[in-house]
Design an enzyme around this catalytic site. Structure first.
Site, PDB file in Angstrom:
ATOM      1  N   PHE A 158     -10.824  -5.252  -7.223  1.00 49.91           N
ATOM      2  CA  PHE A 158     -10.928  -6.172  -6.080  1.00 49.91           C
ATOM      3  C   PHE A 158     -10.547  -5.392  -4.820  1.00 49.91           C
ATOM      4  O   PHE A 158      -9.671  -5.790  -4.063  1.00 49.91           O
ATOM      5  CB  PHE A 158     -10.002  -7.381  -6.244  1.00 49.91           C
ATOM      6  CG  PHE A 158     -10.172  -8.114  -7.558  1.00 49.91           C
ATOM      7  CD1 PHE A 158     -11.171  -9.065  -7.721  1.00 49.91           C
ATOM      8  CD2 PHE A 158      -9.327  -7.841  -8.645  1.00 49.91           C
ATOM      9  CE1 PHE A 158     -11.308  -9.745  -8.936  1.00 49.91           C
ATOM     10  CE2 PHE A 158      -9.469  -8.517  -9.850  1.00 49.91           C
ATOM     11  CZ  PHE A 158     -10.457  -9.477 -10.002  1.00 49.91           C
TER      12      PHE A 158
ATOM     13  N   ASP B 276     -15.509  -3.742  -6.699  1.00 49.22           N
ATOM     14  CA  ASP B 276     -15.609  -5.028  -5.983  1.00 49.22           C
ATOM     15  C   ASP B 276     -17.027  -5.567  -6.197  1.00 49.22           C
ATOM     16  O   ASP B 276     -17.938  -4.803  -6.480  1.00 49.22           O
ATOM     17  CB  ASP B 276     -15.341  -4.838  -4.478  1.00 49.22           C
ATOM     18  CG  ASP B 276     -14.897  -6.132  -3.788  1.00 49.22           C
ATOM     19  OD1 ASP B 276     -13.685  -6.281  -3.508  1.00 49.22           O
ATOM     20  OD2 ASP B 276     -15.754  -6.999  -3.541  1.00 49.22           O
TER      21      ASP B 276
ATOM     22  N   ASP C 250      -5.734  -6.851  -7.326  1.00 49.10           N
ATOM     23  CA  ASP C 250      -5.422  -7.723  -6.183  1.00 49.10           C
ATOM     24  C   ASP C 250      -6.577  -8.699  -5.968  1.00 49.10           C
ATOM     25  O   ASP C 250      -7.341  -8.572  -5.015  1.00 49.10           O
ATOM     26  CB  ASP C 250      -5.175  -6.871  -4.926  1.00 49.10           C
ATOM     27  CG  ASP C 250      -4.815  -7.730  -3.727  1.00 49.10           C
ATOM     28  OD1 ASP C 250      -4.255  -8.836  -3.913  1.00 49.10           O
ATOM     29  OD2 ASP C 250      -5.109  -7.309  -2.586  1.00 49.10           O
TER      30      ASP C 250
ATOM     31  N   ARG D  50       0.848  -1.202   0.000  1.00 52.79           N
ATOM     32  CA  ARG D  50       0.000   0.000   0.000  1.00 52.79           C
ATOM     33  C   ARG D  50       0.879   1.247   0.000  1.00 52.79           C
ATOM     34  O   ARG D  50       0.588   2.223  -0.707  1.00 52.79           O
ATOM     35  CB  ARG D  50      -0.918   0.014   1.238  1.00 52.79           C
ATOM     36  CG  ARG D  50      -2.174  -0.813   1.057  1.00 52.79           C
ATOM     37  CD  ARG D  50      -3.168  -0.573   2.193  1.00 52.79           C
ATOM     38  NE  ARG D  50      -2.795  -1.211   3.453  1.00 52.79           N
ATOM     39  CZ  ARG D  50      -3.033  -2.489   3.751  1.00 52.79           C
ATOM     40  NH1 ARG D  50      -3.672  -3.263   2.900  1.00 52.79           N
ATOM     41  NH2 ARG D  50      -2.677  -2.992   4.919  1.00 52.79           N
TER      42      ARG D  50
ATOM     43  N   CYS E 217      -2.383 -14.079  -4.839  1.00 53.18           N
ATOM     44  CA  CYS E 217      -2.192 -14.628  -3.484  1.00 53.18           C
ATOM     45  C   CYS E 217      -2.434 -16.140  -3.487  1.00 53.18           C
ATOM     46  O   CYS E 217      -2.678 -16.726  -2.438  1.00 53.18           O
ATOM     47  CB  CYS E 217      -3.077 -13.915  -2.472  1.00 53.18           C
ATOM     48  SG  CYS E 217      -4.822 -14.087  -2.793  1.00 53.18           S
TER      49      CYS E 217
HETATM   50  N1  SAH Z   1      -7.217  -5.650  -2.420  1.00 54.41           N
HETATM   51  C1  SAH Z   1      -7.915  -5.891  -1.193  1.00 54.41           C
HETATM   52  C2  SAH Z   1      -8.088  -7.360  -0.915  1.00 54.41           C
HETATM   53  C3  SAH Z   1      -8.775  -8.110  -2.015  1.00 54.41           C
HETATM   54  S1  SAH Z   1      -9.593  -9.532  -1.456  1.00 54.41           S
HETATM   55  C4  SAH Z   1      -7.192  -5.215  -0.046  1.00 54.41           C
HETATM   56  O1  SAH Z   1      -6.011  -4.886  -0.207  1.00 54.41           O
HETATM   57  O2  SAH Z   1      -7.790  -5.012   0.985  1.00 54.41           O
HETATM   58  C5  SAH Z   1     -10.491  -9.959  -2.859  1.00 54.41           C
HETATM   59  C6  SAH Z   1     -11.734  -9.104  -3.083  1.00 54.41           C
HETATM   60  O3  SAH Z   1     -12.213  -9.437  -4.370  1.00 54.41           O
HETATM   61  C7  SAH Z   1     -12.882  -9.348  -2.129  1.00 54.41           C
HETATM   62  O4  SAH Z   1     -13.289  -8.125  -1.574  1.00 54.41           O
HETATM   63  C8  SAH Z   1     -14.009  -9.935  -2.997  1.00 54.41           C
HETATM   64  O5  SAH Z   1     -15.290  -9.435  -2.652  1.00 54.41           O
HETATM   65  C9  SAH Z   1     -13.630  -9.434  -4.357  1.00 54.41           C
HETATM   66  N2  SAH Z   1     -14.026 -10.232  -5.508  1.00 54.41           N
HETATM   67  C10 SAH Z   1     -13.945 -11.566  -5.681  1.00 54.41           C
HETATM   68  N3  SAH Z   1     -14.266 -11.910  -6.943  1.00 54.41           N
HETATM   69  C11 SAH Z   1     -14.553 -10.752  -7.589  1.00 54.41           C
HETATM   70  C12 SAH Z   1     -14.951 -10.432  -8.918  1.00 54.41           C
HETATM   71  N4  SAH Z   1     -15.082 -11.378  -9.832  1.00 54.41           N
HETATM   72  N5  SAH Z   1     -15.145  -9.140  -9.222  1.00 54.41           N
HETATM   73  C13 SAH Z   1     -15.003  -8.167  -8.290  1.00 54.41           C
HETATM   74  N6  SAH Z   1     -14.622  -8.409  -7.037  1.00 54.41           N
HETATM   75  C14 SAH Z   1     -14.404  -9.681  -6.684  1.00 54.41           C
END
Ligand code: SAH
Length: 397
Positions: free
Chosen positions: A229, A251, A301, A213, A341
């Site tokens: 995401f 998201d 992410d 970050r 991840c």
């Molecule tokens: N980048 C975030 C963590 C991501 S976790 C951080 O740093 O805090 C993954 C996220 O992707 C989750 O919030 C989940 O709701 C979302 N997600 C999963 N599949 C998705 C999709 N197909 N499109 C959009 N969001 C998605």
């Protein structure tokens, strides 16, 4: 006499090299009748002693080593020592001095405590106990962690699929001190975040991305950012603190986006600087491409696409797809911060997938940094499984 687990001849190699797991297929015999989570001695047929471990009769990982030294008893003092060392290590690498009120204090195998995760969010500790051994020593760990940190509450988030493999039910709730507040406020440098420790992902927040970050924040001044995401907005809020003019957060989860919106508000960024889109990123990136949208910095992410090696091929298609679209959307001179991840992914394979995505998008990318999990999620050299987060900062011409 302490129960013993006898290793099959020829299967000692990984224990000898200090890897803390004994797999079920490497067990020749069990002497005595250890209960799940009981401490056993691992020996070979000739009586050579290898390690002291927690016994997991229903798991593929039959024993998880607590200690490789024959003189070390596994008792409350042992767990207190391990917790103190974990805290000291983090201080020594400078993690406590940097204005952060949240960090991972115990990262399982990396801190010599297999199955144990303890995260600190300001005055609240949140734990995951993911093996029967960890479960057996839970209250000892809770009491010692509260005592060492002086934290006011300890909340359990053992609602992970890993528990099932150990024959344990999922469980959540207060284990010590006060009931934690509905949302805990943490500070990370100049940013503040609201964390839902009861129902948020993992223990509430992606602590493993803290250092990344900061790197995103440093690359965003005066720029327009797309955070895919976004969960509760971590990278986006950091980018705004770094001087981003506008952040778009995408998201599928309405709950996560509501917290992302509140996090922007908490940090003083209104709708003119921060907007959220509730959508599937795979579709949204295509819509953006079709209307010729463009961004200076894009963060990808996604959640874990592959749990096991057999799912890796499918996962690579997913990573390639979103990375290709991102390369099409990023402005010349811009940056892509892209992550995986998936534990089964290797840095080399991820690099290759991103390189192919750039080539197919007809963009020239330049890797300026390889990224991974933060220092409070250390990777043990002898346990490759402790490395799971791969990332690249790619500048795009
Ligand atoms: N980048 C975030 C963590 C991501 S976790 C951080 O740093 O805090 C993954 C996220 O992707 C989750 O919030 C989940 O709701 C979302 N997600 C999963 N599949 C998705 C999709 N197909 N499109 C959009 N969001 C998605």
């Amino acid at each position: 006499m302490q129960a013993q687990v006898v290793i099959k001849p020829g299967r000692e190699r990984s224990l000898r090299r200090g890897h803390p797991w004994l797999m079920s297929g490497a067990v020749e015999a069990v002497r005595g009748a250890p209960l799940p989570g009981a401490t056993v001695d691992i020996v070979d047929g000739r009586g050579e002693w290898f390690a002291r471990a927690a016994y997991s009769p229903s798991s593929q990982i039959r024993c998880r080593v607590w200690s490789f030294s024959p003189d070390e008893a596994i008792d409350a003092a042992f767990f207190r020592r391990r917790l103190l060392t974990a805290c000291e290590v983090r201080q020594r690498v400078g993690l406590s001095a940097s204005g952060n009120t949240a960090m991972r204090l115990v990262n399982a195998e990396s801190d010599g405590l297999p199955g144990v995760i303890i995260d600190r969010y300001a005055e609240v500790l949140v734990g995951q106990f993911l093996s029967v051994g960890a479960e057996a020593w839970k209250q000892v760990l809770v009491d010692a962690a509260m005592d060492i940190t002086g934290c006011r509450s300890f909340y359990e988030r053992s609602d992970s699929g890993a528990r099932e493999r150990e024959g344990l039910p999922e469980t959540c709730g207060r284990l010590g001190g006060d009931e934690p507040p509905a949302l805990v406020t943490i500070t990370e440098g100049t940013a503040q975040y609201l964390v839902d420790v009861r129902t948020g992902h993992k223990t509430g927040f992606y602590l493993d991305q803290r250092e990344n970050r900061a790197l995103v924040a440093a690359a965003c001044r005066g720029l327009e950012v797309l955070n895919c995401f976004c969960y509760t907005g971590g990278f986006g809020i950091a980018a705004l603190h770094g001087g981003a003019t506008m952040v778009t957060q995408v998201d599928v989860s309405a709950t996560a986006l509501e917290l992302a919106r509140r996090n922007a508000e908490l940090n003083g960024f209104g709708p003119e600087r921060s907007q959220v889109i509730e959508a599937d990123v795979f579709h949204e990136l295509r819509r953006m491409r079709d209307r010729r949208a463009a961004y200076d910095v894009i963060v990808l992410d996604p959640p874990k696409f592959a749990d096991t090696r057999s799912q890796l091929e499918g996962a690579c298609r997913g990573y390639k797809d979103i990375n290709l679209l991102a390369f099409k959307l990023v402005r010349p001179g811009g940056s892509l911060f892209t992550f995986s991840c998936s534990g089964a992914m290797t840095p080399e394979l991820f690099y290759k997938v991103v390189a192919e995505a750039a080539a197919d998008a007809h963009r020239e990318g330049c890797v300026v940094r390889e990224l991974s999990q933060g220092a409070d999620h250390p990777r043990l050299l002898r346990v490759p499984e402790t490395h799971y987060l791969n990332g690249l900062h790619v500048t795009v011409r």
